[in-house]
Design a protein around this motif. Structure first.
Motif, short mmCIF file in Angstrom:
data_model
loop_
_atom_site.label_atom_id
_atom_site.label_comp_id
_atom_site.label_asym_id
_atom_site.label_seq_id
_atom_site.Cartn_x
_atom_site.Cartn_y
_atom_site.Cartn_z
N THR A 34 25.99 46.65 28.47
CA THR A 34 25.46 45.66 29.29
C THR A 34 25.54 45.06 30.48
O THR A 34 26.88 46.01 30.33
N LYS A 35 24.68 45.26 31.36
CA LYS A 35 25.29 44.87 32.79
C LYS A 35 26.44 43.61 32.30
O LYS A 35 27.14 43.19 33.49
N GLU A 36 25.69 42.60 31.05
CA GLU A 36 26.48 41.26 31.44
C GLU A 36 28.06 41.57 31.17
O GLU A 36 29.09 40.66 31.25
N ALA A 37 28.30 42.45 29.57
CA ALA A 37 29.88 42.92 29.09
C ALA A 37 30.10 43.80 30.14
O ALA A 37 31.42 43.51 30.36
N ARG A 38 29.73 44.84 30.95
CA ARG A 38 30.38 45.31 32.23
C ARG A 38 31.01 43.95 33.14
O ARG A 38 31.79 44.30 33.70
N LEU A 39 29.94 43.20 33.55
CA LEU A 39 30.25 42.27 34.44
C LEU A 39 31.79 41.41 33.52
O LEU A 39 32.38 40.60 34.76
N ASP A 40 31.54 40.95 32.47
CA ASP A 40 32.39 40.46 31.75
C ASP A 40 33.73 41.02 32.63
O ASP A 40 34.93 40.05 32.46
N GLN A 41 33.55 42.34 31.97
CA GLN A 41 35.10 42.83 31.95
C GLN A 41 35.61 42.94 32.96
O GLN A 41 36.79 43.20 33.12
N LEU A 42 34.62 43.40 34.16
CA LEU A 42 35.42 43.57 35.52
C LEU A 42 35.86 42.26 36.23
O LEU A 42 36.92 42.97 36.59
N PHE A 43 35.61 40.62 35.65
CA PHE A 43 35.33 39.42 36.83
C PHE A 43 37.62 39.64 35.64
O PHE A 43 38.06 39.10 36.59
N VAL A 44 37.30 40.36 34.16
CA VAL A 44 38.28 39.85 33.92
C VAL A 44 39.83 40.94 34.13
O VAL A 44 41.36 39.94 34.54
N ASP A 45 39.23 42.25 34.87
CA ASP A 45 40.26 42.90 35.43
C ASP A 45 40.55 42.42 37.09
O ASP A 45 41.72 42.61 37.01
N LEU A 46 39.22 42.28 37.08
CA LEU A 46 39.84 41.23 38.37
C LEU A 46 40.79 40.30 38.98
O LEU A 46 41.25 40.45 39.70
N LYS A 47 40.67 39.19 37.62
CA LYS A 47 41.54 38.36 37.74
C LYS A 47 42.61 38.69 37.40
O LYS A 47 44.09 38.26 38.27
N ARG A 48 42.98 40.02 36.23
CA ARG A 48 43.77 39.72 36.38
C ARG A 48 44.57 41.33 37.02
O ARG A 48 46.02 41.09 37.09
N GLU A 49 43.89 41.44 37.55
CA GLU A 49 44.65 42.84 38.40
C GLU A 49 45.49 42.02 40.07
O GLU A 49 44.93 41.11 40.84
N ARG A 50 47.53 43.06 40.58
CA ARG A 50 47.26 41.79 41.69
C ARG A 50 47.66 42.96 42.71
O ARG A 50 48.44 42.81 43.53
N ARG A 167 38.27 27.92 45.01
CA ARG A 167 36.87 28.96 43.89
C ARG A 167 37.48 30.28 43.80
O ARG A 167 36.84 30.31 42.15
N VAL A 168 37.38 30.73 44.67
CA VAL A 168 37.12 32.35 44.88
C VAL A 168 38.09 32.77 44.46
O VAL A 168 38.44 33.34 43.90
N LEU A 169 39.57 32.60 45.13
CA LEU A 169 40.79 32.22 44.20
C LEU A 169 41.09 32.91 42.28
O LEU A 169 41.89 33.51 41.89
N THR A 170 40.52 31.35 41.87
CA THR A 170 40.16 31.87 40.77
C THR A 170 39.85 32.71 40.20
O THR A 170 40.03 32.99 38.77
N ILE A 171 38.64 33.48 40.57
CA ILE A 171 37.40 34.13 40.32
C ILE A 171 38.80 35.62 40.70
O ILE A 171 38.13 36.48 39.82
N TYR A 172 39.01 36.16 42.11
CA TYR A 172 39.28 36.95 43.09
C TYR A 172 40.59 36.68 43.79
O TYR A 172 41.21 36.56 44.62
N PRO A 173 41.66 36.58 42.92
CA PRO A 173 42.65 35.82 43.39
C PRO A 173 43.34 37.10 44.24
O PRO A 173 44.07 36.23 45.11
N MET A 174 43.17 38.57 44.41
CA MET A 174 44.49 38.83 45.54
C MET A 174 43.27 38.94 46.89
O MET A 174 42.94 39.53 47.77
N MET A 175 42.07 38.17 46.34
CA MET A 175 40.92 38.43 48.17
C MET A 175 41.53 37.56 48.82
O MET A 175 41.87 36.44 49.19
N ARG A 176 41.97 38.85 50.21
CA ARG A 176 43.17 38.61 50.99
C ARG A 176 42.45 37.86 52.10
O ARG A 176 43.15 36.15 52.64
N SER A 177 41.03 37.29 52.46
CA SER A 177 40.83 36.22 53.38
C SER A 177 40.88 35.15 53.01
O SER A 177 41.33 33.41 53.38
N ALA A 178 39.76 35.17 51.28
CA ALA A 178 40.32 33.67 50.48
C ALA A 178 41.73 33.12 50.71
O ALA A 178 41.88 32.17 51.08
#
Length: 194
Positions: A34-50, A167-178
């Protein structure tokens, strides 16, 4: 008996007879459908990625998921609106985007795209209203939060801009502009407090 064995062996080799499926490998994760499940997993991955580049790839996959409306007509209007925005024909883009949010009000990316068009026209109030709709539908929408942060900064609300970037960084910690904006705004606010 040999003939029967040869016949069964031939049928097996050519696929007419199949053996029972082997048990699934428990080490292999199930396919997320499901789209929601794929997004949930992608957000988990995004938050963990360094790794910044790997995080950008994950963010791109999230944007790809967000862009899929499930309707060919809506997708086409979104393409037309993007082309109009790129050509700075914001009124044309808004015409398409008004139709998108009317026809599919639960499509967060339609609201976000319209917020972007309003932002580029410096219609900050309308942009913020559309950002609010976007975030109600997808609270993790780091693009909408980034837009909110930019509006807050442009209108002199540095503390609110800082909070939005955080708030952006809590979701996407590696966003350089944030990261850069949090550093800059933190220094500016600290300097103002002296």
């Amino acid at each position: 008996m040999r003939i029967l064995f040869a016949f069964l062996a031939t049928l097996f080799l050519f696929g007419s007879i199949s053996l029972p499926a082997q048990a699934e490998d428990p080490a292999t994760p199930p396919v997320v459908t499901t789209k929601e499940a794929r997004l949930d997993q992608l957000f988990v991955d995004l938050k963990r990625e360094r790794n910044e580049k790997a995080a950008e790839r994950i963010a791109g996959r999230i944007w790809s998921e967000w862009s899929q409306s499930g309707s060919a007509s809506i997708d086409l209007m979104m393409q037309w609106s993007q082309k109009a925005i790129e050509n700075q024909k914001f009124d044309v883009a808004l015409d398409f985007l008004d139709q998108v949010v009317t026809l599919q009000p639960t499509y967060a990316e339609g609201w976000n795209r319209r917020a972007t068009a309003h932002f580029m026209m410096k219609n900050f109030g309308k942009s913020m209203s559309d950002i609010d709709h976007t975030l109600r539908l997808e609270p993790r929408h780091f693009g909408a939060l980034s837009g909110l942060a930019q509006i807050m900064a442009a209108t002199g609300h540095k503390q609110s801009a800082l909070e939005a970037w955080q708030r952006v960084l809590t979701i996407y910690p590696m966003m350089r502009s944030a990261q850069d904006q949090v550093g800059t705004l933190s220094e500016e606010l600290a300097g103002e407090g002296i």
